[in-house]
Scaffold this motif. Structure first.
Motif, short mmCIF file in Angstrom:
data_model
loop_
_atom_site.label_atom_id
_atom_site.label_comp_id
_atom_site.label_asym_id
_atom_site.label_seq_id
_atom_site.Cartn_x
_atom_site.Cartn_y
_atom_site.Cartn_z
N TYR A 39 0.81 -1.22 0.00
CA TYR A 39 0.00 0.00 0.00
C TYR A 39 0.85 1.27 0.00
CZ TYR A 39 -4.27 -2.70 0.98
OH TYR A 39 -5.33 -3.56 0.91
N PHE A 81 -7.82 -2.11 12.43
CA PHE A 81 -6.45 -1.73 12.10
C PHE A 81 -6.31 -0.21 12.09
CE2 PHE A 81 -6.15 -5.92 9.75
CZ PHE A 81 -5.13 -6.44 10.52
N ARG A 132 -5.55 3.38 10.73
CA ARG A 132 -5.81 3.95 9.41
C ARG A 132 -5.21 5.34 9.30
NH1 ARG A 132 -9.64 1.22 6.24
NH2 ARG A 132 -10.24 -0.71 7.28
N GLU A 133 -4.99 5.74 8.07
CA GLU A 133 -4.53 7.10 7.82
C GLU A 133 -5.76 8.01 7.78
OE1 GLU A 133 -1.49 7.61 7.86
OE2 GLU A 133 -0.46 5.81 7.17
N TYR A 134 -5.52 9.31 7.69
CA TYR A 134 -6.65 10.24 7.66
C TYR A 134 -7.51 10.07 6.42
CZ TYR A 134 -5.29 12.48 11.94
OH TYR A 134 -5.03 12.70 13.26
N GLY A 142 -8.57 7.34 5.42
CA GLY A 142 -9.45 6.20 5.64
C GLY A 142 -8.86 4.87 5.20
N TYR A 143 -7.68 4.90 4.60
CA TYR A 143 -7.06 3.65 4.16
C TYR A 143 -6.09 3.14 5.21
CZ TYR A 143 -9.35 4.62 -0.21
OH TYR A 143 -10.31 4.86 -1.14
N LEU A 144 -5.76 1.87 5.09
CA LEU A 144 -4.97 1.20 6.13
C LEU A 144 -3.56 1.77 6.24
CD1 LEU A 144 -6.29 -2.29 5.20
CD2 LEU A 144 -6.58 -1.24 7.45
#
Lengths: 636, 249, 220
Positions: free
Chosen positions: A85, A133, A135-137, A139-141
């Motif tokens: 990712y 898990f 997450r970043e701001y 919304g992804y892991l």
């Protein structure tokens, strides 16, 4: 030596080809088979859930009061996957290569490749289960890096990744309990394996509340019973972790592979006092932002803030400029031991090194550090009464994980037909050293994605048939367990079980810990039978076998350690090389690094029990490396 | 330091129990509370007295095994720690410490300080999960989750299932435990699909086990070793009334 | 939502409690007319009487709410007691309040106080001496009834105690209802708790002000 059953073909296609060839069972057929699973950690719970979903009758056993408490829960840092990712060039190939190399070329290539291949599906599965898990701001892991690798591939849930993954697996299993396909047996300890007509067909267990010793029959047995680091008495493992299940299977004929491959974790809180019962791990993720150092001068008693930078030895950064503080666990541990042995250790007894966040706090600010490691800092404060925001943490290596375990083939089956071994309990994927965030990956890979297919294929080749107590093998095994329990209670000596455990632990730590020598191992091999003899003459276990008796539980586990320790030392003695966590002082490079001997020891050592008092037979499974050329490991 | 322990001893589920007094002499304030019990137990064993039974395993505050009432407070006087992470430096030299098991009808005593908490497992079994079979999952990043929701889910998911909330509640209610799971899964899009039946089934299971009713004393929050907030209970109350399609706030 | 479950009955408690709170607030608003003089109060009382069936509907409604509130709470209390058959030897509290832990007791005492209060002012049987007074316009002289009653210290004491119990009960009840109805979150939960207490004790002060003012001669 039985066949490892590695499928033919190029490495990347092996698992696909294998999967395609494995026989399946329809749910209506699956219903007629019963599978006994011991252990409810990541591997055991995920296997029970998945097999339940496929329609099998699953019986799940654990010694804890709830399946949710298995020791996987304590894993802090994270779980690896080759998702790439962060787009930093990660791939299945790279995860595979890192793991092979991290394991110092003592693992089976095909297994490790498969592990890397299924890693991504694990993350998908866990996210779908609701594992929260980080997450970043957007919304992804989120991902972070971990010891021994240069890419960010570790998924995490604060400092409680193991807990969250385990709860996911536990909840999936509880769903099958509700559906009636998994039956739970908490507070039930496996004390022996029943081998009937040449195959694993059942278990002897003790109900830890009533004390009743009973047998269970099934079509296959799965051991997911974790590791045996508590053989050292002080370790990061839970107090209940033990070797009994796998050792008893070994005595019934399953080969034990690489028992001396134990991992000493570099970042634990040092021993503080004589009554210490366990050591607490500080997640390896701390090494992302903390810098490890000791004073340059021997016996420097100044407080750390009084020691200027020029007089500090950031020894990992100095010796391994490329990986620095992220050097693999075995290397970081040994380096800590080396500086402490030179008399440069810090804290009580000089058994510690600093893990300093001064620079990270300066660069990132306290808030960021708090967000990343808040709970770890709080835990450290509780234990040591020191504020790691103000003074550097003190850490020291401690036994943490065992790469050794029951030998399994590519299908995760042991040398006993019908006995499958998954997770830390088997030997397969980590070689001589495990990389951080790989244990959770392996446990779930085995339990969710590999075992359910290979076990199904095994069952499909046999007609469903569960033996019961009327089978002579069941009666014999039960009587042997009863006899052993009776003997433990009958000694009525003077010393407590813990006392013997501590004695064994000290011996193993000195002789078979971070550094091993021919001399030390030889001495330990002579010493262990003496302790064992003393145990059976002088141990005291009060109470009876017909009640909740924690001393009795402990006594049985320690008794097994006292036998198994000999095998560990024998394995360490026979392996005349250094590799990964197995460091023999006789075999090192001029600058103190582990020196492998690929010409003679590039194999899995699988030991087969021959009877009490008989030396075990050593089988060698040769390891070949086609995809990653055998090279000297270098993290410089 | 010296400590006097008054400990609940009970041989079995059906036998009556009583308090016994034991002296711990000259122990280091750096000992954890469970290590104190280890030391006392070793002393008892050498005197031929059966050791105090207590649940414990990881000893780093995450497995949720250890469970005891220490001077009337679940997990003792320190906030946000389990008994295994409680250190003697928080007690006074010469202090008398009363140790009792969790007391609640759904947590029957098995021996001494060991209670049966399988009621919690049965509550999870009733609906504390997302129904997804192995292999059915879509690509992990196909559904972005706002960081705020993920963080709030994690706050609730930190529950270790130790039962301190029940033990500390004047009503022996299990609301915080149940709410923590409802809030964990309910905050995430993956958990929304089953939100309605989850809360209904889990509340029914909780009631069947015989826990008391929540009257908003908030003792649970203070006792919780993971400091799980009663906002989870408010969330569950909303879910019970009218679960929305999207994660509630 | 099932109203018979533990959570359902929490809602029953909270909703009936909030409605009863509405009455407590409205009732206080009416009572405070005593400070506006006899004309205002007696006219208000007359207006209420003229509502006729409406008044009876409101009375029955309140009675129903109170019955539901009381019966449910007793049921819940019995269950709570059963949930811990053996109490702890050492009991310590950290978050809960005396008000919260004595809700059933304070509630039942409030109920007893209400019976007395109704007997006093509504049925006018408790203190017949101050009953059946009429003012110059021929209306029931509520004002004089109140003033004459509260010139007796014993009655004042009973009322201050009674409304004190109401305050105590509400000091947990208001915040608790907000939590039960799910209107709290982490940011406001403590504020709601404090606001609940503040409102409860403000209501107490409002109610207690009347007998106090009469006794002290501020209202004559």
């Amino acid at each position: 030596m039985p066949e490892a059953r590695v499928p033919p073909g190029p490495l990347p296609q092996k698992w696909e080809a294998c999967r395609a060839s494995l026989k399946r069972l329809s749910p209506s057929d699956a219903r007629r088979y019963r599978v006994l699973i011991v252990g409810t950690g990541l591997a055991g719970a995920s296997a029970a859930a998945t097999l339940g979903e496929q329609g099998f009758q699953v019986e799940s056993f654990c010694f804890q009061d709830s399946a949710r408490r298995a020791h996987s829960i304590a894993a802090q840092g994270g779980i690896n996957a080759a998702k790439n990712y962060p787009k930093d060039g990660d791939s299945i190939e790279r995860l595979f290569t890192d793991t092979i190399k991290g394991g110092d070329f003592r693992s089976r290539e095909a297994n490790v490749y498969r592990l890397a291949q299924v890693s991504n599906a694990i993350i998908d599965q866990c996210v779908a289960q609701g594992v929260p898990f980080a997450r970043e701001y957007d919304g992804y892991l989120a991902n972070r890096s971990f010891g021994g690798v240069k890419v960010r591939r570790t998924f995490y849930a604060r400092g409680q990744t193991g807990q969250q993954l385990l709860l996911g697996a536990y909840q999936a299993m509880m769903r099958q309990v509700e559906a009636g396909r998994v039956r739970l047996h908490p507070r039930t300890e496996m004390l022996d394996l029943v081998v009937a007509d040449g195959a694993a067909k059942g278990l002897v267990v003790r109900d830890l509340v009533s004390g009743a010793i009973t047998t269970y029959g099934g079509d296959a047995v799965v051991l997911a019973t974790g590791g045996y680091s508590t053989i050292y008495y002080l370790s990061t493992n839970a107090m209940g972790c033990n070797v009994t299940a796998t050792y008893r299977a070994y005595r019934r004929g399953a080969c034990f592979a690489n028992p001396c491959f134990t991992q000493i974790h570099p970042t634990c809180i040092p021993v503080g006092h004589q009554h210490q019962s366990k050591l607490t791990l500080m997640s390896e993720s701390l090494r992302n932002d903390g810098r490890i150092w000791v004073p340059k001068r021997k016996g420097d008693q100044r407080s750390p803030d009084q020691i200027p930078d020029g007089e500090r030895d950031y020894y990992l950064e100095r010796r391994y400029p490329s990986y620095g503080n992220l050097a693999p666990r075995d290397i970081a541990s040994r380096a800590a031991k080396a500086v402490c042995d030179e008399g440069r250790g810090v804290g009580p007894g000089g058994q510690g090194v600093y893990l300093d966040f001064r620079d990270a706090l300066g660069q990132l600010g306290r808030r960021t550090i708090e967000e990343r490691y808040g709970n770890l800092f709080a835990m450290y404060h509780e234990i040591t009464n020191e504020d790691a925001y103000a003074v550097p943490m003190r850490i020291y290596p401690a036994p943490h994980y065992v790469m050794g375990g029951l030998w399994v083939d590519y299908n995760l089956m042991s040398t006993i037909p019908g006995l499958f071994v998954i997770g830390e309990a088997n030997f397969s994927d980590h070689g001589a050293n495990r990389l951080g965030a790989s244990a959770l990956m392996q446990g779930l890979a085995d339990g969710y994605f590999i075992l359910p297919l290979t076990l199904t294929a095994h069952l499909a080749a046999h007609r469903p048939r569960q033996e019961g107590p009327e089978h002579p093998a069941f009666g014999d095994a039960r009587r042997q367990v009863e006899e052993r329990t009776r003997r433990l209670l009958a000694v009525r000596g003077k010393r407590t079980v813990d006392d013997f455990h501590r004695e064994l632990g000290r011996l193993m730590w000195d002789a078979c810990g971070m550094e091993r020598s021919r001399e030390g191992l030889t001495r330990a091999r002579a010493e262990i039978p003496r302790i064992r003899e003393a145990f059976w003459k002088d141990v005291t276990v009060l109470g009876s076998g017909e009640e909740l008796n924690q001393a009795l539980e402990k006594a049985g586990r320690v008794a097994d350690f006292l036998e198994f320790a000999e095998l560990v030392c024998q394995d360490a003695l026979h392996r005349e090389e250094s590799c990964g966590g197995h460091f023999r002082v006789e075999h090192q490079t001029p600058d103190g690094e582990a020196k492998r001997d690929d010409a003679h020891f590039c194999y899995v050592a699988a030991w087969q029990f021959q009877g009490d008092g008989q030396p075990p037979v050593l089988h060698k499974e040769p390891l070949t490396f086609d995809a990653v050329p055998l090279t000297e490991r270098s993290y410089k | 330091m010296n400590l006097s322990l008054v400990v609940w001893r009970q041989k079995g589920a059906q036998t009556p129990g009583r308090f016994e007094r034991y002296e711990a002499k000259d122990v280091s304030p750096d000992l954890s509370f469970l290590e104190l019990l280890d030391v006392v137990n070793e002393g008892l064993i050498t005197q031929g007295i059966e050791p105090i039974a207590f649940d414990h395993d990881c000893r780093e505050g995450i497995c949720g095994s250890c469970a005891m009432m220490i001077n009337g407070l679940a997990h003792g006087p320190q906030p946000a720690v389990a008994t295994c992470q409680l250190y003697l430096r928080h007690f006074k030299d010469g202090e008398t410490i009363t140790i009792e098991p969790w007391r609640a009808k759904p947590f029957p005593i098995l021996r001494d300080l060991v209670v049966d908490r399988s009621a919690f497992d049965r509550i999870i079994q009733a609906g504390g999960y997302v129904s997804v079979n192995t292999g059915e999952a879509p690509e992990a990043n196909s559904i972005p989750v706002p960081k705020k929701d993920a963080d709030m889910a994690m706050d609730a998911a930190a529950c270790i299932g130790c039962g301190a909330c029940v033990a500390a509640c004047p009503n022996a209610s299990a609301m915080l435990f149940v709410a923590a799971k409802v809030a964990h899964l309910g905050r995430l899009p993956q958990g929304r699909v089953e939100a309605k039946q989850r809360v209904d089934q889990m509340v029914d299971a909780m009631d069947r086990e015989g826990f008391g009713n929540c009257t908003n004393h908030y003792e649970c929050m203070d006792a919780c070793p993971k400091a799980i907030h009663v906002k989870a209970i408010a969330f569950m109350n909303r879910e019970y009334r009218f679960p929305r399609r999207k994660p509630g706030t | 939502m099932r109203l018979t479950s533990s959570l359902g009955r929490k809602y029953v408690m909270a909703l009936s409690g909030v409605l009863l709170l509405g009455f407590v607030v409205a009732h206080l608003a009416g009572n405070l007319l005593v400070f506006a003089g006899p004309e205002a109060l007696n006219a208000y009382a007359k207006k209420l009487r003229l509502l006729g069936p409406g008044l009876w509907a409101a009375r029955l409604g309140l009675l129903g709410l109170a019955a539901v509130h009381v019966v449910t709470s007793i049921q819940l209390a019995i269950e709570n007691r059963r949930a811990r058959p053996q109490p702890y030897a050492v009991v310590r509290h950290s978050a809960s309040t005396l008000a919260g832990r004595t809700m059933v007791l304070s509630g039942l005492l409030v109920l007893a106080y209400l019976v007395y209060h109704l007997a006093h002012f509504t049925w006018q049987t408790a203190h017949p001496a101050v009953a059946h007074l009429t003012d110059s316009s021929g209306r029931h002289d509520v004002y004089r009834m109140v003033v004459l009653s509260f010139q007796q210290p014993a009655i004042v004491l009973a009322y201050v105690l009674g409304v004190g119990l109401v305050g105590l009960h509400l000091s947990h009840g208001i915040g608790s209802s907000c939590q039960t109805l799910g209107v709290t979150n982490e940011r406001v939960v403590e504020a709601v708790r404090r606001a609940g207490r503040l409102i409860a004790w403000a209501l107490f002060l409002g109610y207690a002000a009347i007998p106090a003012a009469v006794l002290l001669g501020v209202v004559a």
